[in-house]
Design a protein around this motif. Structure first.
Motif, PDB file in Angstrom:
ATOM      1  N   THR A  28       1.729   2.031   5.140  1.00 54.07           N
ATOM      2  CA  THR A  28       1.957   2.177   6.576  1.00 54.07           C
ATOM      3  C   THR A  28       2.883   1.066   7.064  1.00 54.07           C
ATOM      4  O   THR A  28       3.141   0.092   6.355  1.00 54.07           O
ATOM      5  N   GLN A  29       3.354   1.224   8.291  1.00 61.79           N
ATOM      6  CA  GLN A  29       4.243   0.220   8.872  1.00 61.79           C
ATOM      7  C   GLN A  29       3.471  -0.896   9.579  1.00 61.79           C
ATOM      8  O   GLN A  29       4.083  -1.852  10.060  1.00 61.79           O
ATOM      9  N   LYS A  48       1.484  -3.868   8.966  1.00 59.71           N
ATOM     10  CA  LYS A  48       1.194  -4.802   7.879  1.00 59.71           C
ATOM     11  C   LYS A  48       1.604  -6.184   8.333  1.00 59.71           C
ATOM     12  O   LYS A  48       2.387  -6.338   9.293  1.00 59.71           O
ATOM     13  N   PRO A  49       1.085  -7.233   7.706  1.00 61.10           N
ATOM     14  CA  PRO A  49       1.502  -8.587   8.066  1.00 61.10           C
ATOM     15  C   PRO A  49       3.016  -8.732   8.027  1.00 61.10           C
ATOM     16  O   PRO A  49       3.670  -8.319   7.060  1.00 61.10           O
ATOM     17  N   ASP A 101      -3.501   0.375   2.756  1.00 57.01           N
ATOM     18  CA  ASP A 101      -2.941   0.628   4.085  1.00 57.01           C
ATOM     19  C   ASP A 101      -1.726  -0.247   4.371  1.00 57.01           C
ATOM     20  O   ASP A 101      -0.763   0.208   4.992  1.00 57.01           O
ATOM     21  N   ASP A 102      -1.784  -1.492   3.943  1.00 54.28           N
ATOM     22  CA  ASP A 102      -0.653  -2.389   4.181  1.00 54.28           C
ATOM     23  C   ASP A 102       0.565  -1.996   3.358  1.00 54.28           C
ATOM     24  O   ASP A 102       1.686  -2.424   3.655  1.00 54.28           O
ATOM     25  N   TYR A 131      -1.090   3.980  10.571  1.00 54.42           N
ATOM     26  CA  TYR A 131      -2.446   4.080  10.011  1.00 54.42           C
ATOM     27  C   TYR A 131      -2.560   5.259   9.049  1.00 54.42           C
ATOM     28  O   TYR A 131      -1.776   6.201   9.085  1.00 54.42           O
ATOM     29  N   THR A 161      -4.564  -7.716   9.133  1.00 61.97           N
ATOM     30  CA  THR A 161      -4.939  -6.326   9.404  1.00 61.97           C
ATOM     31  C   THR A 161      -6.273  -5.995   8.757  1.00 61.97           C
ATOM     32  O   THR A 161      -6.660  -6.610   7.759  1.00 61.97           O
ATOM     33  N   TRP A 162      -6.948  -5.000   9.331  1.00 62.51           N
ATOM     34  CA  TRP A 162      -8.168  -4.438   8.739  1.00 62.51           C
ATOM     35  C   TRP A 162      -8.121  -2.930   8.897  1.00 62.51           C
ATOM     36  O   TRP A 162      -7.664  -2.413   9.924  1.00 62.51           O
ATOM     37  N   SER A 163      -8.615  -2.231   7.894  1.00 64.78           N
ATOM     38  CA  SER A 163      -8.666  -0.773   7.951  1.00 64.78           C
ATOM     39  C   SER A 163     -10.055  -0.276   8.334  1.00 64.78           C
ATOM     40  O   SER A 163     -10.400   0.878   8.102  1.00 64.78           O
ATOM     41  N   ARG A 212      -7.974   1.001  13.171  1.00 64.78           N
ATOM     42  CA  ARG A 212      -7.351  -0.133  12.495  1.00 64.78           C
ATOM     43  C   ARG A 212      -7.340  -1.301  13.472  1.00 64.78           C
ATOM     44  O   ARG A 212      -7.179  -1.120  14.672  1.00 64.78           O
ATOM     45  N   PHE A 229      -5.847  -5.348  14.071  1.00 65.99           N
ATOM     46  CA  PHE A 229      -4.897  -6.344  13.587  1.00 65.99           C
ATOM     47  C   PHE A 229      -4.773  -7.487  14.577  1.00 65.99           C
ATOM     48  O   PHE A 229      -5.144  -7.361  15.757  1.00 65.99           O
TER      49      PHE A 229
END
Length: 309
Positions: free
Chosen positions: A177-178, A180-181, A173-174, A270, A287-289, A275, A277
């Motif tokens: 997708t946009q 992300k850390p 996901d990181d 996502y 972040t977590w999915s 999600r 974060f």
């Protein structure tokens, strides 16, 4: 005299083939990791919307096969012409989208890269020119080793089908997708968030949808995070519109303020929902999915806070 006998022209033609192949391969990989989003983008064109998911899978696999064939120079007369035909099709679809008012990104590179329709047309036209040059130069050249080139192209297509099939289980996901850390929150407009400034301080943020069949259970778990004494602030962001905010507060008893993100801005954030974060001073730090435990969120909050000291 064949143009391909000129070593410089031959090298340029092959490099152009490989470059176009790599563009197609990277675009197909990003879409394979999030085919549902690609299918949604296809459906917006209102051309056989019920078959959009099938079309997404087919295009992904076909793009990978073409890209690999270009890179290994399989069927050097046929594959470049097929690729040119596909690029012309993409240009036609893009023009059609502009005519019906679809000015957003084409989805060629999934949700990671957004380009306007004019940029897409120019890029596709440049690839067509590159391939026409390659076809002219390489047309009369005989290529040996067709079996292993065919095997590589077919194997790549099979791998693409496999990746597309298991995409939901891949922790990417990181990457695709946009959210992300390091991402900056201020680029995602929200509506209905009052008394909270997500660009300052540290916040646990839940991105979710009220259309989920598990929304009641999800909100209950979000409440457990929001009410943890070591979580300084928690906020919900839904993708469904502000009309659902009151429902969340009263029907599902959300113990945290909730705002709405316009779907076209939310979709690049996502692959699946919810999600979660952590925002620290307006920047995503974790972040977590899936919905994490409160302890994991607390740990991420502490790490973000300590890193700025």
């Amino acid at each position: 005299m064949q143009l391909s006998s000129n070593r410089v022209l031959f090298i340029i033609a092959r490099l152009l083939q490989i470059a176009v192949g790599l563009v197609f391969l990277s675009a197909a990989l990003l879409k394979a990791l999030d085919p549902d989003s690609f299918a949604e983008q296809i459906a917006t064109y209102a051309i056989l919307p019920d078959l959009s998911l099938l079309a997404a899978w087919t295009l992904i696999i076909f793009e990978v096969a073409l890209a690999t064939a270009l890179i290994v120079n399989f069927l050097p007369r046929v594959v470049p012409l097929l690729t040119i035909a596909m690029l012309l099709f993409f240009i036609a679809i893009t023009v059609y989208g502009m005519m019906i008012g679809l000015g957003e990104s084409c989805g060629c590179f999934g949700n990671l890269v957004h380009r306007g329709p004019e940029q897409v047309i120019v890029e596709d036209a440049l690839m067509i020119v590159a391939l026409v040059f390659a076809v002219i130069v390489l047309w009369g050249r005989k290529t040996a080793g067709m079996r292993w080139r065919a095997a590589l192209s077919i194997s790549a297509a099979a791998i693409a089908a496999l990746v597309t099939g298991v995409h939901a289980q891949l922790p990417v996901d990181d990457f695709v997708t946009q959210l992300k850390p390091g991402a900056v929150f201020s680029t995602w407009p929200v509506d209905g968030l009052y008394g909270k400034d997500l660009n300052t301080g540290t916040h646990a943020v839940f991105l979710f949808t009220v259309r989920s069949p598990h929304v009641a259970a999800d909100v209950e778990r979000m409440n457990a995070i929001a009410q943890h004494e070591d979580v300084p602030s928690a906020v919900g962001l839904i993708i469904d519109g502000t009309e659902h905010l009151t429902t969340l507060m009263f029907e599902y008893a959300a113990a945290f303020p909730v705002a709405a993100v316009e779907p076209r801005f939310a979709r690049p954030l996502y692959r699946r929902l919810p999600r979660v974060f952590v925002l620290h001073e307006g920047v995503v730090s974790a972040t977590w999915s899936e919905l994490p435990t409160p302890d994991r969120v607390v740990e991420a909050v502490r790490t973000a806070t300590n890193s700025s000291r």
